[in-house]
Scaffold this motif. Structure first.
Motif, PDB file in Angstrom:
ATOM      1  N   GLU A  14       0.810  -1.154  -0.150  1.00 32.77           N
ATOM      2  CA  GLU A  14      -0.008  -0.051   0.013  1.00 32.77           C
ATOM      3  C   GLU A  14       0.937   1.344  -0.044  1.00 32.77           C
ATOM      4  O   GLU A  14       0.443   2.091  -0.661  1.00 32.77           O
ATOM      5  CB  GLU A  14      -0.986   0.046   1.273  1.00 32.77           C
ATOM      6  CG  GLU A  14      -2.068  -0.979   1.123  1.00 32.77           C
ATOM      7  CD  GLU A  14      -2.992  -1.251   2.428  1.00 32.77           C
ATOM      8  OE1 GLU A  14      -3.953  -1.722   2.311  1.00 32.77           O
ATOM      9  OE2 GLU A  14      -2.134  -0.894   3.644  1.00 32.77           O
ATOM     10  N   SER A  15       2.024   1.279   0.579  1.00 28.13           N
ATOM     11  CA  SER A  15       3.070   2.481   0.868  1.00 28.13           C
ATOM     12  C   SER A  15       3.501   2.673  -0.699  1.00 28.13           C
ATOM     13  O   SER A  15       3.407   3.731  -0.934  1.00 28.13           O
ATOM     14  CB  SER A  15       3.994   2.129   1.838  1.00 28.13           C
ATOM     15  OG  SER A  15       5.007   3.287   1.989  1.00 28.13           O
ATOM     16  N   HIS A  16       4.042   1.481  -1.164  1.00 27.43           N
ATOM     17  CA  HIS A  16       4.338   1.783  -2.563  1.00 27.43           C
ATOM     18  C   HIS A  16       3.404   2.159  -3.659  1.00 27.43           C
ATOM     19  O   HIS A  16       3.776   3.059  -4.576  1.00 27.43           O
ATOM     20  CB  HIS A  16       5.090   0.344  -3.083  1.00 27.43           C
ATOM     21  CG  HIS A  16       6.222  -0.170  -2.476  1.00 27.43           C
ATOM     22  ND1 HIS A  16       7.388   0.693  -2.521  1.00 27.43           N
ATOM     23  CD2 HIS A  16       6.433  -1.177  -1.777  1.00 27.43           C
ATOM     24  CE1 HIS A  16       8.395   0.052  -1.861  1.00 27.43           C
ATOM     25  NE2 HIS A  16       7.882  -1.080  -1.565  1.00 27.43           N
ATOM     26  N   ALA A  17       2.150   1.650  -3.527  1.00 27.76           N
ATOM     27  CA  ALA A  17       1.175   2.108  -4.195  1.00 27.76           C
ATOM     28  C   ALA A  17       0.832   3.650  -4.037  1.00 27.76           C
ATOM     29  O   ALA A  17       0.609   4.521  -5.120  1.00 27.76           O
ATOM     30  CB  ALA A  17      -0.170   1.408  -4.257  1.00 27.76           C
ATOM     31  N   MET A  18       0.749   4.053  -2.700  1.00 19.98           N
ATOM     32  CA  MET A  18       0.537   5.633  -2.534  1.00 19.98           C
ATOM     33  C   MET A  18       1.733   6.413  -2.931  1.00 19.98           C
ATOM     34  O   MET A  18       1.493   7.293  -3.406  1.00 19.98           O
ATOM     35  CB  MET A  18       0.436   5.691  -0.877  1.00 19.98           C
ATOM     36  CG  MET A  18      -0.009   7.013  -0.823  1.00 19.98           C
ATOM     37  SD  MET A  18       0.324   7.462   1.227  1.00 19.98           S
ATOM     38  CE  MET A  18       1.179   8.959   0.914  1.00 19.98           C
ATOM     39  N   ASN A  19       2.854   5.942  -2.933  1.00 23.86           N
ATOM     40  CA  ASN A  19       4.055   6.856  -3.281  1.00 23.86           C
ATOM     41  C   ASN A  19       3.844   6.740  -4.994  1.00 23.86           C
ATOM     42  O   ASN A  19       4.026   8.022  -5.548  1.00 23.86           O
ATOM     43  CB  ASN A  19       5.488   6.047  -3.216  1.00 23.86           C
ATOM     44  CG  ASN A  19       5.832   6.292  -1.836  1.00 23.86           C
ATOM     45  OD1 ASN A  19       5.461   7.289  -1.265  1.00 23.86           O
ATOM     46  ND2 ASN A  19       6.768   5.498  -1.291  1.00 23.86           N
ATOM     47  N   ALA A  20       3.457   6.038  -5.479  1.00 21.51           N
ATOM     48  CA  ALA A  20       3.375   5.890  -7.028  1.00 21.51           C
ATOM     49  C   ALA A  20       2.213   6.820  -7.570  1.00 21.51           C
ATOM     50  O   ALA A  20       2.181   7.483  -8.445  1.00 21.51           O
ATOM     51  CB  ALA A  20       2.947   4.510  -7.410  1.00 21.51           C
ATOM     52  N   ARG A  21       1.352   6.821  -6.923  1.00 20.50           N
ATOM     53  CA  ARG A  21      -0.138   7.854  -6.963  1.00 20.50           C
ATOM     54  C   ARG A  21       0.445   9.107  -6.833  1.00 20.50           C
ATOM     55  O   ARG A  21       0.051   9.984  -7.490  1.00 20.50           O
ATOM     56  CB  ARG A  21      -1.197   7.201  -5.904  1.00 20.50           C
ATOM     57  CG  ARG A  21      -2.209   8.032  -6.329  1.00 20.50           C
ATOM     58  CD  ARG A  21      -3.104   7.845  -7.787  1.00 20.50           C
ATOM     59  NE  ARG A  21      -4.117   8.626  -7.910  1.00 20.50           N
ATOM     60  CZ  ARG A  21      -4.241   9.371  -9.194  1.00 20.50           C
ATOM     61  NH1 ARG A  21      -3.538   9.361 -10.144  1.00 20.50           N
ATOM     62  NH2 ARG A  21      -5.339  10.258  -9.273  1.00 20.50           N
ATOM     63  N   LEU A  22       1.166   9.406  -5.761  1.00 19.99           N
ATOM     64  CA  LEU A  22       1.609  10.817  -5.361  1.00 19.99           C
ATOM     65  C   LEU A  22       2.643  11.332  -6.477  1.00 19.99           C
ATOM     66  O   LEU A  22       2.408  12.319  -7.054  1.00 19.99           O
ATOM     67  CB  LEU A  22       2.523  10.804  -4.040  1.00 19.99           C
ATOM     68  CG  LEU A  22       3.056  11.887  -3.513  1.00 19.99           C
ATOM     69  CD1 LEU A  22       2.027  13.073  -3.450  1.00 19.99           C
ATOM     70  CD2 LEU A  22       3.935  11.772  -2.203  1.00 19.99           C
TER      71      LEU A  22
ATOM     72  N   LEU B 208       2.280  10.410  -9.528  1.00 18.10           N
ATOM     73  CA  LEU B 208       1.609  10.745 -10.742  1.00 18.10           C
ATOM     74  C   LEU B 208       0.965  12.110 -10.520  1.00 18.10           C
ATOM     75  O   LEU B 208       0.508  12.772 -11.568  1.00 18.10           O
ATOM     76  CB  LEU B 208       0.908   9.383 -11.182  1.00 18.10           C
ATOM     77  CG  LEU B 208       1.441   8.296 -11.452  1.00 18.10           C
ATOM     78  CD1 LEU B 208       0.362   6.949 -11.772  1.00 18.10           C
ATOM     79  CD2 LEU B 208       1.900   8.502 -13.036  1.00 18.10           C
ATOM     80  N   ILE B 209       0.430  12.148  -9.353  1.00 15.87           N
ATOM     81  CA  ILE B 209      -0.360  13.300  -9.012  1.00 15.87           C
ATOM     82  C   ILE B 209       0.689  14.567  -9.409  1.00 15.87           C
ATOM     83  O   ILE B 209      -0.159  15.695 -10.075  1.00 15.87           O
ATOM     84  CB  ILE B 209      -0.953  13.451  -7.540  1.00 15.87           C
ATOM     85  CG1 ILE B 209      -2.058  12.341  -7.694  1.00 15.87           C
ATOM     86  CG2 ILE B 209      -1.428  14.705  -7.318  1.00 15.87           C
ATOM     87  CD1 ILE B 209      -2.614  12.056  -6.002  1.00 15.87           C
ATOM     88  N   LEU B 210       1.838  14.538  -8.523  1.00 16.15           N
ATOM     89  CA  LEU B 210       2.691  15.797  -8.723  1.00 16.15           C
ATOM     90  C   LEU B 210       3.288  15.878 -10.254  1.00 16.15           C
ATOM     91  O   LEU B 210       3.468  17.053 -10.596  1.00 16.15           O
ATOM     92  CB  LEU B 210       3.845  15.487  -7.793  1.00 16.15           C
ATOM     93  CG  LEU B 210       3.579  15.625  -6.428  1.00 16.15           C
ATOM     94  CD1 LEU B 210       4.703  15.153  -5.436  1.00 16.15           C
ATOM     95  CD2 LEU B 210       2.861  16.875  -6.045  1.00 16.15           C
ATOM     96  N   MET B 211       3.253  14.789 -10.936  1.00 12.66           N
ATOM     97  CA  MET B 211       3.773  14.808 -12.273  1.00 12.66           C
ATOM     98  C   MET B 211       2.686  15.661 -13.211  1.00 12.66           C
ATOM     99  O   MET B 211       3.101  16.468 -13.932  1.00 12.66           O
ATOM    100  CB  MET B 211       4.076  13.495 -12.947  1.00 12.66           C
ATOM    101  CG  MET B 211       5.274  12.866 -12.362  1.00 12.66           C
ATOM    102  SD  MET B 211       5.814  11.100 -13.005  1.00 12.66           S
ATOM    103  CE  MET B 211       5.752  11.421 -14.674  1.00 12.66           C
ATOM    104  N   ASN B 212       1.376  15.125 -12.824  1.00 10.58           N
ATOM    105  CA  ASN B 212       0.363  15.833 -13.435  1.00 10.58           C
ATOM    106  C   ASN B 212       0.389  17.414 -13.156  1.00 10.58           C
ATOM    107  O   ASN B 212       0.018  18.375 -14.110  1.00 10.58           O
ATOM    108  CB  ASN B 212      -0.977  15.313 -13.332  1.00 10.58           C
ATOM    109  CG  ASN B 212      -2.149  16.070 -13.874  1.00 10.58           C
ATOM    110  OD1 ASN B 212      -2.188  15.837 -15.149  1.00 10.58           O
ATOM    111  ND2 ASN B 212      -2.906  16.665 -13.136  1.00 10.58           N
ATOM    112  N   HIS B 213       0.657  17.870 -12.038  1.00 13.98           N
ATOM    113  CA  HIS B 213       0.677  19.252 -11.305  1.00 13.98           C
ATOM    114  C   HIS B 213       2.025  19.894 -12.224  1.00 13.98           C
ATOM    115  O   HIS B 213       1.562  21.144 -12.632  1.00 13.98           O
ATOM    116  CB  HIS B 213       0.847  19.309  -9.858  1.00 13.98           C
ATOM    117  CG  HIS B 213       0.903  20.801  -9.373  1.00 13.98           C
ATOM    118  ND1 HIS B 213      -0.028  21.478  -9.166  1.00 13.98           N
ATOM    119  CD2 HIS B 213       2.072  21.280  -9.075  1.00 13.98           C
ATOM    120  CE1 HIS B 213       0.482  22.563  -8.836  1.00 13.98           C
ATOM    121  NE2 HIS B 213       1.536  22.671  -8.765  1.00 13.98           N
ATOM    122  N   ILE B 214       3.006  19.346 -12.431  1.00 17.65           N
ATOM    123  CA  ILE B 214       4.026  20.008 -13.087  1.00 17.65           C
ATOM    124  C   ILE B 214       3.848  19.863 -14.454  1.00 17.65           C
ATOM    125  O   ILE B 214       3.906  21.136 -15.090  1.00 17.65           O
ATOM    126  CB  ILE B 214       5.273  19.082 -12.987  1.00 17.65           C
ATOM    127  CG1 ILE B 214       5.746  19.068 -11.656  1.00 17.65           C
ATOM    128  CG2 ILE B 214       6.367  19.509 -13.732  1.00 17.65           C
ATOM    129  CD1 ILE B 214       7.074  18.104 -11.273  1.00 17.65           C
TER     130      ILE B 214
END
Length: 66
Positions: free
Chosen positions: A29-37, A39-45
């Protein structure tokens, strides 16, 4: 150009928030959360060149410390 110098307004609190967000999660779950985070930050950039530069920098840093 990618900002590589410390740029956090509240670095200690920001780091603590990151660590706290993983509390109670399994390793998967921690790895999945990091991956999602990421992607969210990449989208923001949004900018492909900036993202590519950041990915290359992260990869090179890991390879140098391996």
């Amino acid at each position: 150009m990618l900002e590589t110098k410390a740029n956090f307004s509240r670095p200690d609190e920001t780091y603590a928030l990151l660590i706290k967000s993983h509390e109670g999660l399994t390793e998967a779950e921690s790895h999945a959360m990091n991956a999602r985070l990421i992607l969210i930050l990449m989208n923001h950039i949004g900018d492909h060149a900036t993202i590519a530069e950041a990915l290359a920098l992260a990869r090179n840093t890991v390879e140098k410390h391996a």
